[in-house]
Design an enzyme around this catalytic site. Structure first.
Site, short mmCIF file in Angstrom:
data_model
loop_
_atom_site.label_atom_id
_atom_site.label_comp_id
_atom_site.label_asym_id
_atom_site.label_seq_id
_atom_site.Cartn_x
_atom_site.Cartn_y
_atom_site.Cartn_z
N GLY A 46 10.35 50.47 41.17
CA GLY A 46 11.65 49.94 41.86
C GLY A 46 12.67 51.07 41.48
N GLN A 51 20.71 55.79 42.43
CA GLN A 51 19.38 57.45 41.38
C GLN A 51 19.44 58.15 42.42
OE1 GLN A 51 16.58 54.56 40.07
NE2 GLN A 51 16.35 55.09 38.78
N CYS A 92 12.43 54.15 33.23
CA CYS A 92 13.05 53.95 34.90
C CYS A 92 13.18 55.55 35.18
CB CYS A 92 14.28 54.00 34.25
SG CYS A 92 15.94 53.90 35.38
N LEU A 93 12.67 55.28 36.91
CA LEU A 93 12.65 56.89 37.18
C LEU A 93 13.60 57.86 36.76
CD1 LEU A 93 11.50 56.32 40.81
CD2 LEU A 93 9.64 56.86 38.58
N HIS A 134 16.89 45.05 36.45
CA HIS A 134 17.29 46.68 36.14
C HIS A 134 17.95 47.48 37.10
CE1 HIS A 134 15.38 50.38 34.51
NE2 HIS A 134 15.33 50.80 35.61
N GLU A 135 17.16 47.29 38.76
CA GLU A 135 17.77 47.84 39.42
C GLU A 135 19.37 47.81 39.77
OE1 GLU A 135 16.19 50.15 40.82
OE2 GLU A 135 14.37 50.31 39.54
N HIS A 138 21.65 49.39 38.29
CA HIS A 138 21.82 50.65 38.31
C HIS A 138 23.37 51.00 39.75
CE1 HIS A 138 18.49 53.35 36.96
NE2 HIS A 138 17.93 52.75 36.83
NI NI Z 1 15.80 52.54 36.28
#
Ligand code: NI
Length: 169
Positions: A46, A51, A92-93, A134-135, A138
């Site tokens: 995701g 991000q 998380c990226l 989670h997304e 963000h």
């Molecule tokens: Ni993330």
């Protein structure tokens, strides 16, 4: 299409609150294509626009093993959350190499626009429900490490800053 740079925690730009998308137009479709390419390249499941330093309410997700079922959520809103919650290990990226447990609702219903601007409703549970929550965090400027204890969070912050210093050398 292009691979976009992903912001790394604790970059303060990750704290920005995203604005609703006004129109699903060619600019937005190009951005979505870039976000998908960036997510696949980084081997993530995701990615939120936040991000990649775009502060608009856009999320891309693909939890399929074959990496061929992209999901696009524009202006997502949760319309229902299960009372039941559970603990999941998340990564998380924007916080590479860090995995820790976060409590999430077991299931959620979400209303969003797809990449063509069509409204749809999604009932999600399991990994997809976790990923959506989670997304969506963000988009509100919240990274999952904010749920951890201050001690853990500070340790992660120090580790990430050290990593970024080493990379920029
Ligand atoms: Ni993330």
């Amino acid at each position: 299409m292009a691979i976009l740079p992903i912001l790394c925690y604790p970059d303060p730009k990750l704290l920005k609150v995203a604005k609703p998308v006004a129109a699903v137009d060619a600019r937005l479709q190009a951005l979505i294509a870039d976000m998908l390419e960036t997510m696949y390249e980084a081997k993530g499941i995701g990615l939120a626009a936040t991000q990649v330093d775009v502060h608009e309410r856009i999320i891309v997700i693909d939890i399929s093993e074959e990496r061929d079922q992209p999901l696009v959520l524009i202006n997502p809103e949760l319309t229902w959350r299960s009372e039941a919650t559970h603990l999941n290990e998340e990564g998380c990226l924007s916080v590479p190499g860090i995995y820790d447990d976060v409590v999430r609702h077991d299931a959620v219903h979400v209303q969003a626009l797809d990449a063509k601007g069509q409204s749809y409703r999604l009932e999600a549970d399991g990994l997809l429900a976790v990923c959506i929550q989670h997304e969506m965090d963000h988009l509100l400027g919240k990274v999952f490490v904010e749920y951890l204890s201050p001690l853990k969070r500070n340790r992660i912050k120090t580790k990430m800053q050290k990593l970024q210093r080493e990379e920029s050398r």
